[in-house]
Scaffold this motif. Structure first.
Motif, short mmCIF file in Angstrom:
data_model
loop_
_atom_site.label_atom_id
_atom_site.label_comp_id
_atom_site.label_asym_id
_atom_site.label_seq_id
_atom_site.Cartn_x
_atom_site.Cartn_y
_atom_site.Cartn_z
N THR A 54 -39.50 92.18 12.57
CA THR A 54 -40.28 93.57 12.96
C THR A 54 -39.57 94.26 11.52
O THR A 54 -38.23 94.00 10.84
CB THR A 54 -38.59 94.31 13.41
OG1 THR A 54 -39.04 94.07 14.73
CG2 THR A 54 -38.97 95.58 13.05
N PHE A 55 -40.66 94.84 10.95
CA PHE A 55 -40.58 94.94 9.00
C PHE A 55 -39.72 96.29 9.33
O PHE A 55 -40.51 97.32 10.22
CB PHE A 55 -42.13 95.31 8.38
CG PHE A 55 -41.96 96.78 7.59
CD1 PHE A 55 -42.41 97.75 7.30
CD2 PHE A 55 -41.34 95.76 6.17
CE1 PHE A 55 -42.36 98.55 6.80
CE2 PHE A 55 -41.36 96.99 5.25
CZ PHE A 55 -41.69 97.81 5.28
N GLN A 56 -38.81 96.59 8.44
CA GLN A 56 -37.81 97.60 7.88
C GLN A 56 -38.60 98.48 7.22
O GLN A 56 -38.84 100.24 7.08
CB GLN A 56 -36.44 97.50 8.59
CG GLN A 56 -36.45 97.22 9.47
CD GLN A 56 -36.52 97.32 10.90
OE1 GLN A 56 -36.29 98.84 11.03
NE2 GLN A 56 -36.31 96.66 12.13
N VAL A 57 -38.38 98.17 6.40
CA VAL A 57 -38.00 99.11 4.78
C VAL A 57 -38.46 98.49 3.37
O VAL A 57 -38.43 97.48 3.94
CB VAL A 57 -36.67 100.15 4.45
CG1 VAL A 57 -36.26 99.46 4.26
CG2 VAL A 57 -37.55 101.23 3.54
N HIS A 58 -39.10 99.49 2.95
CA HIS A 58 -39.21 98.46 1.39
C HIS A 58 -38.41 98.89 0.37
O HIS A 58 -38.45 100.15 0.22
CB HIS A 58 -40.84 97.87 0.63
CG HIS A 58 -41.75 99.14 1.01
ND1 HIS A 58 -42.09 100.03 -0.15
CD2 HIS A 58 -42.03 100.20 1.57
CE1 HIS A 58 -42.49 100.95 -0.39
NE2 HIS A 58 -42.62 101.03 1.20
N SER A 59 -38.39 98.42 -0.84
CA SER A 59 -37.80 98.73 -2.21
C SER A 59 -38.58 99.91 -3.13
O SER A 59 -40.00 99.31 -2.69
CB SER A 59 -37.25 97.67 -2.61
OG SER A 59 -38.10 96.82 -3.48
#
Length: 119
Positions: A52-57
């Motif tokens: 599950t993708f949450q966030v990217h920098s």
């Protein structure tokens, strides 16, 4: 450790942990990726239902995901597949692990369906 067949289920091998200690692993994981590959990697991660993708920098070279796996071997195999199948993934670093004990499910099932054998 489990020397007697009376102390372990018949299908459980000697020195094997009892089924009540089966756990599911949930991780918080950082994927280090090539610069400019954020959109492509996020799109490809949708092929992995365990991720599950949450966030990217802000710079786009790190993605934070959650991974669910049945055990350590499954987690290792999944990470190896991701690195092999998504060439933009440089490295995978697990930030935290959470073990979901299946004890409650097993205990609940045993109470719902008591054994007729009361040894």
């Amino acid at each position: 450790m489990w020397a007697s067949s009376r102390t372990r289920p018949p299908n459980q091998r000697q020195n094997e942990a009892p089924a009540a200690f089966i756990t599911m692993i949930i991780t918080g994981t950082a994927l280090l990726i090539e610069n400019g590959a954020t959109s492509d990697v996020i799109k490809r991660l949708k092929n992995y239902p365990e991720v599950t993708f949450q966030v990217h920098s802000e710079c786009g070279t790190e993605l934070i995901v959650n991974i669910e796996a049945d055990d350590q071997r499954s987690l290792d195999a999944l990470c190896a597949r991701i690195k092999q199948e998504i060439p933009h993934v440089i490295d995978i670093a697990h930030v935290y692990f959470h073990m979901e004990d299946e004890v409650e499910k097993l205990t609940s099932a045993a109470q719902d369906h008591p054994s007729s054998n009361n040894d």
